[in-house]
Design a protein around this motif. Structure first.
Motif, PDB file in Angstrom:
ATOM      1  N   SER A   1      38.800  52.034  37.386  1.00 30.43           N
ATOM      2  CA  SER A   1      37.936  53.088  36.861  1.00 30.43           C
ATOM      3  C   SER A   1      38.677  53.781  35.728  1.00 30.43           C
ATOM      4  O   SER A   1      39.905  53.923  35.753  1.00 30.43           O
ATOM      5  CB  SER A   1      37.549  54.081  37.947  1.00 30.43           C
ATOM      6  N   ILE A   2      37.929  54.182  34.710  1.00 26.63           N
ATOM      7  CA  ILE A   2      38.522  54.789  33.514  1.00 26.63           C
ATOM      8  C   ILE A   2      38.029  56.224  33.408  1.00 26.63           C
ATOM      9  O   ILE A   2      36.821  56.481  33.371  1.00 26.63           O
ATOM     10  CB  ILE A   2      38.155  53.985  32.259  1.00 26.63           C
ATOM     11  N   LEU A   3      38.970  57.147  33.352  1.00 19.64           N
ATOM     12  CA  LEU A   3      38.655  58.569  33.259  1.00 19.64           C
ATOM     13  C   LEU A   3      39.158  59.103  31.925  1.00 19.64           C
ATOM     14  O   LEU A   3      40.310  58.865  31.551  1.00 19.64           O
ATOM     15  CB  LEU A   3      39.330  59.358  34.385  1.00 19.64           C
ATOM     16  N   LEU A   4      38.292  59.791  31.207  1.00 19.61           N
ATOM     17  CA  LEU A   4      38.710  60.493  29.992  1.00 19.61           C
ATOM     18  C   LEU A   4      38.645  61.986  30.298  1.00 19.61           C
ATOM     19  O   LEU A   4      37.565  62.538  30.466  1.00 19.61           O
ATOM     20  CB  LEU A   4      37.810  60.133  28.809  1.00 19.61           C
ATOM     21  N   MET A   5      39.808  62.616  30.383  1.00 15.01           N
ATOM     22  CA  MET A   5      39.877  64.022  30.779  1.00 15.01           C
ATOM     23  C   MET A   5      40.242  64.849  29.550  1.00 15.01           C
ATOM     24  O   MET A   5      41.312  64.697  28.971  1.00 15.01           O
ATOM     25  CB  MET A   5      40.909  64.198  31.895  1.00 15.01           C
ATOM     26  N   GLY A   6      39.295  65.705  29.127  1.00 17.06           N
ATOM     27  CA  GLY A   6      39.453  66.454  27.882  1.00 17.06           C
ATOM     28  C   GLY A   6      39.471  67.950  28.105  1.00 17.06           C
ATOM     29  O   GLY A   6      38.769  68.478  28.970  1.00 17.06           O
ATOM     30  N   TYR A   7      40.239  68.656  27.270  1.00 17.68           N
ATOM     31  CA  TYR A   7      40.499  70.076  27.496  1.00 17.68           C
ATOM     32  C   TYR A   7      40.344  70.893  26.201  1.00 17.68           C
ATOM     33  O   TYR A   7      40.716  70.443  25.118  1.00 17.68           O
ATOM     34  CB  TYR A   7      41.916  70.263  28.035  1.00 17.68           C
ATOM     35  N   SER A   8      39.796  72.098  26.382  1.00 13.87           N
ATOM     36  CA  SER A   8      39.812  73.164  25.359  1.00 13.87           C
ATOM     37  C   SER A   8      39.234  72.724  24.017  1.00 13.87           C
ATOM     38  O   SER A   8      39.873  72.872  22.977  1.00 13.87           O
ATOM     39  CB  SER A   8      41.238  73.700  25.174  1.00 13.87           C
ATOM     40  N   ILE A   9      37.988  72.262  24.024  1.00 14.12           N
ATOM     41  CA  ILE A   9      37.323  71.994  22.751  1.00 14.12           C
ATOM     42  C   ILE A   9      37.006  73.298  22.031  1.00 14.12           C
ATOM     43  O   ILE A   9      36.831  73.325  20.816  1.00 14.12           O
ATOM     44  CB  ILE A   9      36.051  71.152  22.970  1.00 14.12           C
ATOM     45  N   HIS A  10      36.930  74.377  22.792  1.00 15.31           N
ATOM     46  CA  HIS A  10      36.893  75.719  22.215  1.00 15.31           C
ATOM     47  C   HIS A  10      38.306  76.286  22.306  1.00 15.31           C
ATOM     48  O   HIS A  10      38.828  76.477  23.400  1.00 15.31           O
ATOM     49  CB  HIS A  10      35.890  76.611  22.948  1.00 15.31           C
ATOM     50  N   GLY A  11      38.898  76.519  21.151  1.00 16.65           N
ATOM     51  CA  GLY A  11      40.317  76.859  21.117  1.00 16.65           C
ATOM     52  C   GLY A  11      40.680  78.127  21.848  1.00 16.65           C
ATOM     53  O   GLY A  11      41.821  78.284  22.302  1.00 16.65           O
ATOM     54  N   ASN A  12      39.744  79.062  21.962  1.00 15.69           N
ATOM     55  CA  ASN A  12      40.043  80.302  22.694  1.00 15.69           C
ATOM     56  C   ASN A  12      39.578  80.234  24.150  1.00 15.69           C
ATOM     57  O   ASN A  12      39.333  81.255  24.789  1.00 15.69           O
ATOM     58  CB  ASN A  12      39.445  81.527  21.983  1.00 15.69           C
ATOM     59  N   GLU A  13      39.465  79.012  24.654  1.00 13.14           N
ATOM     60  CA  GLU A  13      39.247  78.767  26.085  1.00 13.14           C
ATOM     61  C   GLU A  13      40.450  77.956  26.562  1.00 13.14           C
ATOM     62  O   GLU A  13      40.353  76.756  26.843  1.00 13.14           O
ATOM     63  CB  GLU A  13      37.912  78.052  26.300  1.00 13.14           C
ATOM     64  N   PRO A  14      41.621  78.612  26.651  1.00 11.54           N
ATOM     65  CA  PRO A  14      42.904  77.900  26.675  1.00 11.54           C
ATOM     66  C   PRO A  14      43.362  77.413  28.038  1.00 11.54           C
ATOM     67  O   PRO A  14      44.336  76.661  28.120  1.00 11.54           O
ATOM     68  CB  PRO A  14      43.879  78.949  26.145  1.00 11.54           C
ATOM     69  N   SER A  15      42.710  77.826  29.121  1.00 15.58           N
ATOM     70  CA  SER A  15      43.198  77.413  30.437  1.00 15.58           C
ATOM     71  C   SER A  15      43.170  75.898  30.581  1.00 15.58           C
ATOM     72  O   SER A  15      44.018  75.309  31.263  1.00 15.58           O
ATOM     73  CB  SER A  15      42.368  78.071  31.546  1.00 15.58           C
ATOM     74  N   GLY A  16      42.222  75.229  29.902  1.00 14.43           N
ATOM     75  CA  GLY A  16      42.152  73.774  29.954  1.00 14.43           C
ATOM     76  C   GLY A  16      43.365  73.116  29.345  1.00 14.43           C
ATOM     77  O   GLY A  16      44.032  72.281  29.968  1.00 14.43           O
ATOM     78  N   GLY A  17      43.689  73.483  28.104  1.00  9.67           N
ATOM     79  CA  GLY A  17      44.833  72.891  27.427  1.00  9.67           C
ATOM     80  C   GLY A  17      46.135  73.140  28.151  1.00  9.67           C
ATOM     81  O   GLY A  17      47.024  72.276  28.185  1.00  9.67           O
ATOM     82  N   ASN A  18      46.272  74.315  28.756  1.00  6.60           N
ATOM     83  CA  ASN A  18      47.485  74.610  29.520  1.00  6.60           C
ATOM     84  C   ASN A  18      47.518  73.827  30.830  1.00  6.60           C
ATOM     85  O   ASN A  18      48.579  73.400  31.288  1.00  6.60           O
ATOM     86  CB  ASN A  18      47.585  76.112  29.777  1.00  6.60           C
ATOM     87  N   ALA A  19      46.330  73.610  31.431  1.00  7.98           N
ATOM     88  CA  ALA A  19      46.267  72.792  32.651  1.00  7.98           C
ATOM     89  C   ALA A  19      46.580  71.336  32.350  1.00  7.98           C
ATOM     90  O   ALA A  19      47.049  70.603  33.229  1.00  7.98           O
ATOM     91  CB  ALA A  19      44.879  72.910  33.278  1.00  7.98           C
ATOM     92  N   ALA A  20      46.332  70.902  31.120  1.00 10.29           N
ATOM     93  CA  ALA A  20      46.633  69.522  30.748  1.00 10.29           C
ATOM     94  C   ALA A  20      48.124  69.221  30.904  1.00 10.29           C
ATOM     95  O   ALA A  20      48.506  68.092  31.243  1.00 10.29           O
ATOM     96  CB  ALA A  20      46.188  69.253  29.308  1.00 10.29           C
ATOM     97  N   LEU A  21      48.967  70.221  30.646  1.00 13.33           N
ATOM     98  CA  LEU A  21      50.414  70.046  30.852  1.00 13.33           C
ATOM     99  C   LEU A  21      50.722  69.672  32.296  1.00 13.33           C
ATOM    100  O   LEU A  21      51.473  68.736  32.577  1.00 13.33           O
ATOM    101  CB  LEU A  21      51.148  71.346  30.511  1.00 13.33           C
ATOM    102  N   LEU A  22      50.126  70.427  33.209  1.00  8.56           N
ATOM    103  CA  LEU A  22      50.382  70.208  34.635  1.00  8.56           C
ATOM    104  C   LEU A  22      49.792  68.880  35.102  1.00  8.56           C
ATOM    105  O   LEU A  22      50.402  68.168  35.910  1.00  8.56           O
ATOM    106  CB  LEU A  22      49.784  71.352  35.456  1.00  8.56           C
ATOM    107  N   THR A  23      48.605  68.552  34.583  1.00  9.71           N
ATOM    108  CA  THR A  23      47.967  67.301  34.987  1.00  9.71           C
ATOM    109  C   THR A  23      48.812  66.101  34.538  1.00  9.71           C
ATOM    110  O   THR A  23      49.010  65.142  35.299  1.00  9.71           O
ATOM    111  CB  THR A  23      46.555  67.208  34.381  1.00  9.71           C
ATOM    112  N   ALA A  24      49.304  66.161  33.313  1.00  9.60           N
ATOM    113  CA  ALA A  24      50.139  65.072  32.806  1.00  9.60           C
ATOM    114  C   ALA A  24      51.420  64.957  33.624  1.00  9.60           C
ATOM    115  O   ALA A  24      51.854  63.844  33.976  1.00  9.60           O
ATOM    116  CB  ALA A  24      50.457  65.299  31.336  1.00  9.60           C
TER     117      ALA A  24
END
Length: 806
Positions: free
Chosen positions: A78-101
């Motif tokens: 199965s292939i998962l594309l997990m994307g974060y913070s397409i809105h730059g001032n919604e930053p919890s996603g991009g910061n969570a990407a660190l932990l997920t990686a």
């Protein structure tokens, strides 16, 4: 690596990149792909994560082959594309990407090994690097050791344009289908390179909310989306619920958000056999925030996003067979559809080619017509038209691109309710049950090449036809060289150097070969180069005497001037709307500089430096009376003032553009009581979130030069309707009697829209004021009405004052 704990500070995009590069260097499970660059030249990266024993490229090819081959059913991961913070001032996603990686690189044990063996995770840590960097800089520069948690604090209130949008203030989460921007273009190419089974899209919402995950409002799901898609979305949602409950977080589903517009990150996948999932986390915006649910920390918001990243991994592993079967059936069942769509003509060659390019980017195949086609009097020439057959893998997305709906089970939409792309591009098109498929098109410029002509050097004059999409760009290039140009207000018939008679319409541009800043040879070489690069149709003539119509020395050839443009920004509204669209249009399409000044600084503008003034949207409440007086004086001296949407209402309120706005007739009789729970639906149905209407165009008017169709699609995302001015020549574009073409509008709004003004022109002493009650450059992809704005810039000053006196 980043110098602080995750959540202690907002990670900047450069540190995010640094961490991912470091992690990939340490882990055999991770490969980094740079898929493109933003407008500000920041890398767009994706981490390809799987078991070291897996060959991602081999598995990717096997996966794609299985989608095309009915007889192939390999057990690919199965292939998962997990994307974060397409809105730059919604930053919890991009910061969570660190932990997920980190989690994926470090996790151990038999289950971890099994998951990695049976999955490929494509982790996109930041969909919007430019906005993410802008926002992280703002909140970090206002971080205190002893923070204020009050929402009124400066930390929580960015200055415009804020970090939500990209460089040109566009919302990238509306660009998955139009793919106007390099971020989206790279992302869509990567999406189709992998065709994932699940795509996640991590967002934030208001601070007083909790956590949302899909499915969304059931009645607002796009009718083209298979029911099985929503069932799988709900089944995946069970994993999210279980994981969030473990850490005590509250959440909700099936409310607030929908799956209708296919141009968002959580809905584009639904049209591609993938399960798109939206996550919305209540936003702390800064580092510590008071909410109705108590004090919320930035770290808490990251924790929820990280937790649902883990639940997505679990779902992708547990449901891998269901996901594989669903996607393969999705593509295989759709390939048998009959008929298709035909579009394009010789006057829209460049726009047709650009539309064909868009389709190709979405892996939709276009073909030559096997013959000329007549659709109830609508003629499609095989030399200028394209055919899109339904019988191909992307048959489902084809319907999404050409989708036209006016009947809906719900009247509220989270985003626009119509986006019919051939209408947006201003193209003639038709649906057909016939198979018109000829040879597959390899060179998408074929229609443009058929339109081009060769021309000889003239020692007298050149005439440029008005229909070329890039004519405005060429006009600016010529005017920049101090060349004198004129535009025809009437048609003519004249012989070229070869003695052939050519008929030329209004809007034809005249460039004489003598009495110019360049000599005849230099003019010919520049015009020849521009004709090739900007797809112009040029005719060289040796005499100014026309066989019919106006001669070249006629007063009906109006002199053009070099446009010097300024846009005043309403500080309360700019940063992601029409202002960014206009800036992008000037910069990327016209190749023109645009001075931009906030309304609070308008007093310092030397208005004499500009002859085109743009008020994009807003009330401009911070403009002083002195600034308004100076602006009006400059228009009175001869400048062109262009106002759009709410700026039109502002000018009307100041008596500068005295439009009368249409209102529903008031009935003071007995009010029928309504149930309280109907309030939101009743209020929501009163708005036009975005629909397409039919406009009737006066093609002889300078604002319509270069547009061949009398009836054109017009985008409308406001309920502001204006009555026609008393001067019958002052409204070159108005709504038709029954104007709704696609999308939702209430019966009241349809009635108000009928025969209302769309574009108006009013003389103001020696100047002109042009009002747009539409958005001609909407989201950068409404190519069909962009020309109206270009004509206002280049030809607005040529409008006869008698046609615009109110």
């Amino acid at each position: 690596i980043i110098g602080h704990e995750v959540g202690e500070w907002h990670v900047t995009h450069d540190k995010l990149l640094f961490y991912f590069h470091h992690l990939a260097a340490q882990s055999p499970r991770i490969r980094l792909d740079t898929i493109g660059y933003t407008h500000e030249k920041r890398p767009l990266i994706q981490a390809i994560i799987t078991h070291p024993d897996n060959d991602p490229e081999q598995l990717r090819k096997a996966h794609l082959e299985a989608l095309e081959n009915k007889n192939s059913n390999p057990e690919t991961p199965s292939i998962l594309l997990m994307g974060y913070s397409i809105h730059g001032n919604e930053p919890s996603g991009g910061n969570a990407a660190l932990l997920t990686a980190y989690h994926l690189a470090a996790m151990q044990g038999e289950r971890a090994e099994a998951m990695l063996k049976n999955m490929i995770i494509i982790l996109d840590p930041c969909f919007n690097p430019d906005g993410f960097q802008r926002f992280s800089t703002w909140v970090n520069m206002h971080k205190s050791d002893n923070p204020s948690t009050q929402g009124i604090s400066r930390e929580f209130n960015e200055v415009y344009p804020r970090g939500r949008s990209n460089h040109y203030w566009f919302d990238l989460n509306r660009d998955w289908l139009p793919i106007v921007h390099p971020e989206s273009q790279a992302r869509i190419a990567a999406f189709h390179r992998w065709k994932p089974h699940i795509l996640t899209d991590h967002h934030e919402m208001g601070a007083n909310s909790t956590f949302f995950f899909q499915p969304g409002v059931p009645s607002r799901t796009n009718p083209l989306t298979p029911a099985e898609n929503q069932k799988l979305t709900a089944e995946i949602g069970n994993f999210h619920a279980e994981h969030l409950e473990r850490i005590g977080s509250t959440f909700y589903t099936k409310e607030s958000f929908d799956d209708f517009y296919y141009g968002k990150g959580s809905t584009y996948p639904d049209a591609n056999g993938c399960i798109g999932i939206l996550f919305e986390q209540a936003s702390s915006r800064g580092h510590l925030r008071s909410t109705v649910n108590g004090i919320m920390s930035f770290a808490f918001t990251i924790r929820n996003q990280f937790t649902t990243s883990l639940s997505t991994l679990e779902a992708g592993y547990a449901l891998r067979k269901k996901l594989r079967d669903y996607q393969r059936n999705f593509y295989r069942e759709r390939k048998s559809a009959a008929g298709g769509y035909v579009f394009g003509d010789k006057h829209t060659a460049t726009r047709s080619a650009k539309f064909a390019e868009l389709l190709a980017a979405h892996q939709i195949e276009c073909y030559h017509l096997n013959k000329n086609f007549d659709n109830k009097g609508q003629n499609f020439d095989k030399d200028y038209s394209y055919f899109v057959p339904r019988a191909q893998m992307q048959a489902h997305l084809i319907e999404g691109v050409f989708q036209k709906e006016t009947s809906f089970s719900d009247s509220i939409f989270y985003d626009i309710s119509a986006w019919t792309f051939p209408m947006a591009y201003g193209l003639p098109y038709a649906e057909t049950k016939n198979d018109l498929k000829g040879e597959k098109i390899k060179d998408l410029s074929f229609a443009i090449d058929n339109q081009k002509n060769s021309f000889e050097q003239s020692n007298y004059a050149y005439l440029i036809e008005p229909f070329a999409y890039e004519l405005p760009t060429a006009l600016y290039a010529l005017l920049s060289e101090n060349l004198k140009l004129k535009v025809a207000n009437k048609s003519l018939k004249i012989k070229n150097l070869k003695g052939n008679a050519i008929e030329l319409p209004v809007g034809t541009v005249l460039l004489t070969a003598k009495n110019q800043a360049k000599n005849e040879q230099q003019i010919f070489e520049q015009l020849e180069q521009l004709a090739e690069s900007h797809n112009l149709k040029v005719h060289a003539v040796g005499s100014g005497l026309a066989a019919e119509g106006i001669d070249l020395g006629s007063p009906n050839f109006k002199a053009l001037r070099f446009p010097r443009a300024i846009m005043v920004l309403d500080e309360r509204t700019y940063g992601g709307g029409e202002e960014g669209e206009i800036w992008h249009y000037f910069d990327k399409k016209l190749g023109m500089p645009l001075t931009m000044v906030e309304d609070s600084r308008a007093t310092g503008i030397n208005w004499s430096d500009y002859n085109v003034i743009i008020l994009a949207n807003g009330s401009y409440s911070k403009m002083s009376d002195k600034a308004w007086e100076a602006l009006q004086n400059r228009v009175a001296e001869g400048a062109t003032l262009i106002a759009q949407r709410n700026a039109v209402r502002t000018l009307s309120g100041r008596g500068i553009l005295p439009l009368e706005f249409a209102q529903e007739e008031q009935n003071d009789s007995i009010v029928t009581p309504r149930a309280y729970h109907q309030l939101a639906a009743d209020k929501g149905s009163a708005y036009i979130g975005g629909a397409i209407f039919e406009g009737e165009l006066d093609t002889s008017h300078p604002l319509a030069f270069g547009i061949s169709q009398i009836k054109i699609p017009v985008f409308k995302n406001t309920t502001m309707f204006a009555k026609l001015p008393s001067n019958p020549y002052a409204t070159p574009l108005r709504m038709s009697k029954n104007p709704l073409l696609s999308g939702y509008a209430s019966e009241k709004n349809k009635k108000l829209a009928a025969e209302s003004a769309v574009v108006t022109a009013r003389s103001y002493q020696r100047g002109i004021i042009i009002g747009f009650l539409t958005v001609p450059t909407f989201r950068g992809y409404w190519l069909g009405t962009e020309r109206l704005l270009a004509n206002a810039i280049f030809f607005g000053h040529t409008i006869d004052s008698r046609s615009a006196s109110w």
